[in-house]
Design a protein around this motif. Structure first.
Motif, PDB file in Angstrom:
ATOM      1  N   ARG A 161       0.836  -1.211   0.000  1.00  0.00           N
ATOM      2  CA  ARG A 161       0.000   0.000   0.000  1.00  0.00           C
ATOM      3  C   ARG A 161       0.868   1.257   0.000  1.00  0.00           C
ATOM      4  O   ARG A 161       0.605   2.223  -0.730  1.00  0.00           O
ATOM      5  N   ALA A 162       1.900   1.252   0.866  1.00  0.00           N
ATOM      6  CA  ALA A 162       2.758   2.438   0.999  1.00  0.00           C
ATOM      7  C   ALA A 162       3.462   2.766  -0.307  1.00  0.00           C
ATOM      8  O   ALA A 162       3.551   3.940  -0.702  1.00  0.00           O
ATOM      9  N   ILE A 163       3.981   1.758  -1.001  1.00  0.00           N
ATOM     10  CA  ILE A 163       4.666   2.007  -2.267  1.00  0.00           C
ATOM     11  C   ILE A 163       3.699   2.591  -3.288  1.00  0.00           C
ATOM     12  O   ILE A 163       4.030   3.539  -4.017  1.00  0.00           O
ATOM     13  N   VAL A 243       9.056   5.458   4.494  1.00  0.00           N
ATOM     14  CA  VAL A 243       9.152   4.885   5.836  1.00  0.00           C
ATOM     15  C   VAL A 243       7.944   5.295   6.675  1.00  0.00           C
ATOM     16  O   VAL A 243       7.306   4.469   7.344  1.00  0.00           O
ATOM     17  N   VAL A 244       7.617   6.582   6.633  1.00  0.00           N
ATOM     18  CA  VAL A 244       6.478   7.095   7.404  1.00  0.00           C
ATOM     19  C   VAL A 244       5.199   6.373   7.016  1.00  0.00           C
ATOM     20  O   VAL A 244       4.427   5.909   7.876  1.00  0.00           O
ATOM     21  N   ILE A 246       4.838   3.441   5.507  1.00  0.00           N
ATOM     22  CA  ILE A 246       4.887   2.019   5.879  1.00  0.00           C
ATOM     23  C   ILE A 246       4.512   1.844   7.342  1.00  0.00           C
ATOM     24  O   ILE A 246       3.688   0.988   7.696  1.00  0.00           O
ATOM     25  N   LEU A 247       5.101   2.644   8.220  1.00  0.00           N
ATOM     26  CA  LEU A 247       4.826   2.514   9.649  1.00  0.00           C
ATOM     27  C   LEU A 247       3.384   2.855   9.972  1.00  0.00           C
ATOM     28  O   LEU A 247       2.744   2.193  10.814  1.00  0.00           O
ATOM     29  N   GLU A 248       2.826   3.862   9.321  1.00  0.00           N
ATOM     30  CA  GLU A 248       1.432   4.220   9.560  1.00  0.00           C
ATOM     31  C   GLU A 248       0.493   3.114   9.101  1.00  0.00           C
ATOM     32  O   GLU A 248      -0.454   2.750   9.810  1.00  0.00           O
ATOM     33  N   ASN A 249       0.740   2.570   7.919  1.00  0.00           N
ATOM     34  CA  ASN A 249      -0.083   1.468   7.430  1.00  0.00           C
ATOM     35  C   ASN A 249       0.050   0.239   8.315  1.00  0.00           C
ATOM     36  O   ASN A 249      -0.937  -0.444   8.622  1.00  0.00           O
ATOM     37  N   LEU A 250       1.288  -0.043   8.716  1.00  0.00           N
ATOM     38  CA  LEU A 250       1.546  -1.228   9.525  1.00  0.00           C
ATOM     39  C   LEU A 250       0.826  -1.142  10.869  1.00  0.00           C
ATOM     40  O   LEU A 250       0.177  -2.108  11.300  1.00  0.00           O
ATOM     41  N   GLU A 251       0.905   0.006  11.519  1.00  0.00           N
ATOM     42  CA  GLU A 251       0.229   0.152  12.813  1.00  0.00           C
ATOM     43  C   GLU A 251      -1.278   0.043  12.662  1.00  0.00           C
ATOM     44  O   GLU A 251      -1.952  -0.630  13.454  1.00  0.00           O
ATOM     45  N   SER A 252      -1.820   0.686  11.642  1.00  0.00           N
ATOM     46  CA  SER A 252      -3.269   0.653  11.431  1.00  0.00           C
ATOM     47  C   SER A 252      -3.771  -0.771  11.221  1.00  0.00           C
ATOM     48  O   SER A 252      -4.745  -1.206  11.842  1.00  0.00           O
ATOM     49  N   LEU A 253      -3.108  -1.530  10.352  1.00  0.00           N
ATOM     50  CA  LEU A 253      -3.522  -2.904  10.077  1.00  0.00           C
ATOM     51  C   LEU A 253      -3.321  -3.792  11.299  1.00  0.00           C
ATOM     52  O   LEU A 253      -4.177  -4.613  11.633  1.00  0.00           O
ATOM     53  N   TYR A 254      -2.204  -3.635  11.973  1.00  0.00           N
ATOM     54  CA  TYR A 254      -1.859  -4.457  13.129  1.00  0.00           C
ATOM     55  C   TYR A 254      -2.835  -4.231  14.281  1.00  0.00           C
ATOM     56  O   TYR A 254      -3.369  -5.179  14.857  1.00  0.00           O
ATOM     57  N   LYS A 255      -3.094  -2.971  14.602  1.00  0.00           N
ATOM     58  CA  LYS A 255      -3.997  -2.667  15.717  1.00  0.00           C
ATOM     59  C   LYS A 255      -5.430  -3.087  15.398  1.00  0.00           C
ATOM     60  O   LYS A 255      -6.164  -3.551  16.265  1.00  0.00           O
ATOM     61  N   ASN A 256      -5.847  -2.913  14.151  1.00  0.00           N
ATOM     62  CA  ASN A 256      -7.204  -3.292  13.764  1.00  0.00           C
ATOM     63  C   ASN A 256      -7.388  -4.801  13.860  1.00  0.00           C
ATOM     64  O   ASN A 256      -8.451  -5.289  14.259  1.00  0.00           O
ATOM     65  N   LEU A 257      -6.345  -5.542  13.502  1.00  0.00           N
ATOM     66  CA  LEU A 257      -6.445  -7.000  13.529  1.00  0.00           C
ATOM     67  C   LEU A 257      -6.448  -7.535  14.953  1.00  0.00           C
ATOM     68  O   LEU A 257      -7.274  -8.372  15.311  1.00  0.00           O
TER      69      LEU A 257
END
Length: 333
Positions: A161-163, A243-244, A246-257
């Protein structure tokens, strides 16, 4: 502290902001602000100062310091603690050391250059300076070890998504977690776990993205299968912005899951999105695992992210990502 000062300067870029304003905004003395401004100048930031007007940011270097990333990062956990190295052997090794010492979840280890970057199945990862994203994130999910393999699916989606968001180019995912552009690999993800029978101590999620490498930067033996965002788009991409995101997407997906039960709609949604990105499904592949070689068609991906291959004799095989190397029979895909 430095990140907050840098953020205030960036919000007023090309305009002066007084030391008093910054002091009131972040709650530190003007002497402390002057000290951090001096440090930023040493790091390559062009900051003008005026006794009457204050400070003005003219330009910033393109590097991945903690202050530079955190000044633009909008997360609650991921990246709040960033450990930066100019050069390191492997960010995954450093992240495992930090995790074993009890660092917070979401801690990021990032380097401008790796001398012994790690890929899946013991492979090396080319990590030259000033050209890519070489980072690792420490996770501490309250899940069973058997459920941890799904982290790689989540991470691949976050990076993909980030790319697309930053570079404006369509990506694909080669199972289990290689990000590809034009059938060439631009990103690899390596997950390493410390766990007991029913408890995860920590997970280190290693992410390597070839951002601004030129074609000649790749060794001859992988030029046919490896690429960078720049080599495929012709444009230089901001590593910091990537980087920003990627980290934002990663946290959003991780916390939602993980704020819900593990097997719920959030997981099903991620699998469906993963399948849309997949460049493996529907293709003929060869899998080598458990001293066996299987050739057939990649038929489906299970709810846990496992690959289903149907061999030529009609037999169905369910493949775990941690134990197999899958290659297409007609090139890297």
């Amino acid at each position: 502290m430095k990140a907050l000062i840098l953020k205030a300067l960036k919000e007023n870029i090309n305009h002066y902001i007084s030391g008093e304003q910054i002091s009131n905004q972040i709650g530190v003395s003007r002497t402390a602000i002057w000290k951090h401004i001096s440090e930023l100048r040493h790091e390559g930031y062009h900051i003008e100062s005026s006794s009457r007007k204050g400070y003005r940011l003219i330009s910033a270097p393109e590097h991945l310091s903690a202050a530079e990333i955190q000044a633009e990062l909008n997360t609650n956990c991921f990246g709040k603690n960033i450990i930066y190295y100019d050069t390191i052997t492997s960010t995954n090794n450093a992240a495992k050391e930090a995790a074993a010492k009890g660092c917070d979840e979401g801690t990021v280890v990032i380097a401008d250059r790796q001398t012994a970057g790690k890929g899946r199945l013991g492979r090396s990862w080319v990590s030259p300076p000033n050209s890519g994203i070489w980072m690792s994130v420490v996770l501490r999910p309250e899940i069973l070890p058997v459920q941890a393999q799904f982290i790689t699916i989540l991470a691949a989606i976050a990076v993909g998504r980030a790319i697309e968001q930053i570079a404006g180019i369509t990506i694909g995912i080669k199972w289990p977690n290689d990000i590809v552009i034009n059938r060439k690999k631009v990103c690899g993800i390596l997950t390493e776990i410390s766990a007991e029978i029913e408890q995860i101590n920590y997970i280190v999620l290693g992410i390597g993205v070839n951002v601004n490498l030129d074609k000649d930067d790749f060794p001859d033996d992988i030029k046919h299968s490896a690429a960078s965002i720049k080599s495929e788009t012709g444009s230089t991409v901001s590593r910091k912005k990537l980087v920003v995101r990627i980290l934002e997407n990663l946290e959003s997906l991780y916390k939602n899951l993980y704020k819900k039960e593990f097997y719920d709609n959030a997981k099903a949604d991620l699998i469906n999105e993963y399948k849309k990105y997949s460049v493996t499904l529907g293709n003929r592949v060869k899998a080598i695992y458990q001293n066996k070689t299987i050739e057939g068609y990649a038929e489906d991906i299970t709810e846990n992210g496992e690959l289903i291959i149907r061999s030529d004799n009609g037999e169905q095989h369910t493949i775990l990502s941690g134990e197999v190397s899958v290659r297409g029979l007609y090139g890297y895909i």
